[in-house]
Design a protein around this motif. Structure first.
Motif, short mmCIF file in Angstrom:
data_model
loop_
_atom_site.label_atom_id
_atom_site.label_comp_id
_atom_site.label_asym_id
_atom_site.label_seq_id
_atom_site.Cartn_x
_atom_site.Cartn_y
_atom_site.Cartn_z
N GLY A 91 0.79 -1.22 0.00
CA GLY A 91 0.00 0.00 0.00
C GLY A 91 0.82 1.27 0.00
N THR A 92 0.12 2.39 0.24
CA THR A 92 0.70 3.72 0.16
C THR A 92 0.43 4.49 1.45
N ALA A 93 1.41 5.25 1.90
CA ALA A 93 1.26 6.10 3.08
C ALA A 93 1.67 7.52 2.75
N LEU A 94 0.94 8.48 3.30
CA LEU A 94 1.35 9.88 3.28
C LEU A 94 1.96 10.19 4.64
N LEU A 95 3.15 10.77 4.62
CA LEU A 95 3.84 11.15 5.85
C LEU A 95 3.98 12.65 5.89
N GLN A 96 3.65 13.24 7.03
CA GLN A 96 3.97 14.64 7.25
C GLN A 96 4.88 14.68 8.47
N VAL A 97 6.17 14.85 8.20
CA VAL A 97 7.21 14.73 9.22
C VAL A 97 7.54 16.11 9.78
N PRO A 98 7.58 16.26 11.12
CA PRO A 98 7.86 17.57 11.72
C PRO A 98 9.30 18.03 11.45
N SER A 99 9.53 19.31 11.68
CA SER A 99 10.86 19.88 11.51
C SER A 99 11.87 19.19 12.42
N ASP A 100 13.09 19.06 11.92
CA ASP A 100 14.21 18.51 12.68
C ASP A 100 14.03 17.03 13.05
N GLN A 101 13.16 16.33 12.32
CA GLN A 101 13.01 14.89 12.55
C GLN A 101 13.22 14.14 11.23
N VAL A 102 13.64 12.90 11.34
CA VAL A 102 13.72 11.98 10.21
C VAL A 102 13.04 10.68 10.63
N TRP A 103 11.98 10.30 9.94
CA TRP A 103 11.28 9.06 10.23
C TRP A 103 11.79 7.97 9.29
N SER A 104 11.78 6.74 9.76
CA SER A 104 12.19 5.60 8.93
C SER A 104 10.98 4.79 8.51
N VAL A 105 10.98 4.38 7.24
CA VAL A 105 9.95 3.47 6.72
C VAL A 105 10.69 2.24 6.19
N THR A 106 10.27 1.07 6.64
CA THR A 106 10.95 -0.18 6.30
C THR A 106 10.02 -1.07 5.48
N SER A 107 10.55 -1.62 4.39
CA SER A 107 9.81 -2.61 3.60
C SER A 107 10.35 -3.99 3.92
N ARG A 108 10.07 -4.95 3.05
CA ARG A 108 10.63 -6.29 3.25
C ARG A 108 12.14 -6.30 3.09
N ARG A 109 12.70 -5.33 2.32
CA ARG A 109 14.13 -5.37 2.02
C ARG A 109 14.85 -4.05 2.21
N SER A 110 14.15 -2.96 2.43
CA SER A 110 14.78 -1.65 2.36
C SER A 110 14.37 -0.77 3.53
N VAL A 111 15.28 0.16 3.87
CA VAL A 111 15.00 1.15 4.91
C VAL A 111 15.15 2.54 4.29
N LEU A 112 14.11 3.35 4.39
CA LEU A 112 14.08 4.69 3.83
C LEU A 112 14.00 5.70 4.96
N GLY A 113 14.87 6.71 4.94
CA GLY A 113 14.79 7.82 5.88
C GLY A 113 14.03 8.97 5.26
N VAL A 114 12.95 9.41 5.93
CA VAL A 114 12.08 10.45 5.39
C VAL A 114 12.21 11.71 6.26
N PRO A 115 12.71 12.81 5.70
CA PRO A 115 12.96 14.02 6.49
C PRO A 115 11.71 14.88 6.65
N ALA A 116 11.89 16.03 7.28
CA ALA A 116 10.79 16.97 7.49
C ALA A 116 10.13 17.34 6.16
N GLY A 117 8.81 17.38 6.17
CA GLY A 117 8.06 17.70 4.96
C GLY A 117 6.89 16.77 4.78
N THR A 118 6.30 16.80 3.59
CA THR A 118 5.15 15.97 3.24
C THR A 118 5.52 15.08 2.07
N TRP A 119 5.29 13.77 2.22
CA TRP A 119 5.75 12.78 1.27
C TRP A 119 4.70 11.71 1.04
N LEU A 120 4.70 11.11 -0.14
CA LEU A 120 3.97 9.87 -0.40
C LEU A 120 4.98 8.75 -0.59
#
Length: 254
Positions: A91-120
């Protein structure tokens, strides 16, 4: 979907931070799966527990607000929240990450760092991710795999309206593709399908209008491979590619 459920409950312990996190707005059928328990349908105000998988059906979506940010998850998703990080196995997620933070999204094989902002971010079948920048001036990060992290992470800065793939294994990004951000905002249920307006939407819409003005001279729009209606559909080739195409000799008509 049993194979996806098995992937949720691996050897990695997932702990939710205090205070308790609960579901906000919920539409359609959202199921909860906790190890050792039966599937259970849940709704708004449901309190998540450690390792709980949330599974959405067709025409379903939900929102979670946490630590000043937002997760919005769409249809046919398998999602496990762990503090401000998540496993997105479908599926798909929309992330709105606060300032000065980096959230991680993990799949079956990969780790993505998502910084401040709005992302799909969309999980793809090969274990990578499809990522669209909606509003950010910070670079995303390819962090490798959970068992083989990259040090340092590979960074890539995207402008609003740009799309990229994180390749399986989480170490490299694909070439950048430009999409019509205005079209995406108008059709995505993760942007407009909730009672509360997405924070900062006016700024995002203004950026989409500015992008349209920049791209209005390009006429050879193409469709990129999309797996969910309204997401990542309309793309525009790089202007240099368009010029190269125009320079090719025309073929004689029969």
């Amino acid at each position: 979907m049993p194979s996806l459920l098995l992937l949720v409950f691996g050897p990695i312990a997932l702990l939710l931070a205090e205070p308790a996190v609960e579901l906000g707005h919920v539409e359609g059928r959202v199921l909860s799966r906790v190890e050792g328990k039966k599937l259970e349908r849940v709704g708004a105000a449901h309190v998540l527990v450690a390792g709980e998988a949330l599974i959405t059906g067709d025409a379903s979506r939900f929102e979670i607000k946490t630590s000043g940010g937002i997760w919005r998850v769409g249809r046919r998703a398998v999602f496990v929240l762990s503090d401000n990080n998540a496993r997105l196995l479908a599926g798909t997620a929309l992330l709105q990450v606060p300032s000065d933070q980096v959230w991680s999204v993990t799949s079956r094989r990969s780790v993505l760092g998502v910084p401040a902002g709005t992302w799909l971010v969309q999980a793809v079948d090969n274990g990578g991710f499809k990522i669209v920048c909606i509003d950010s001036d910070q670079p995303i990060q390819a962090k490798g795999e959970t068992s083989k992290p990259l040090d340092p992470a590979v960074q890539l800065k995207l402008r609003p309206g740009e799309l990229v793939f994180l390749q399986p294994g989480g170490a490299t990004f694909s070439p950048i593709v430009t999409i019509f951000l205005e079209e995406l905002l108008a059709t995505s249920r993760l942007v407009g399908g909730f009672p509360d307006e997405l924070p900062g939407l006016r700024r995002i819409v203004n950026q989409a209008v500015a992008q349209r003005d920049r791209l209005k001279t390009l006429s050879n729009a193409v469709v990129v491979g999309a797996t969910e209606a309204g997401s990542f559909q309309i793309a525009v080739p790089n202007p240099a590619e368009k010029k190269a195409e125009a320079a090719k000799p025309s073929e004689a008509k029969p």
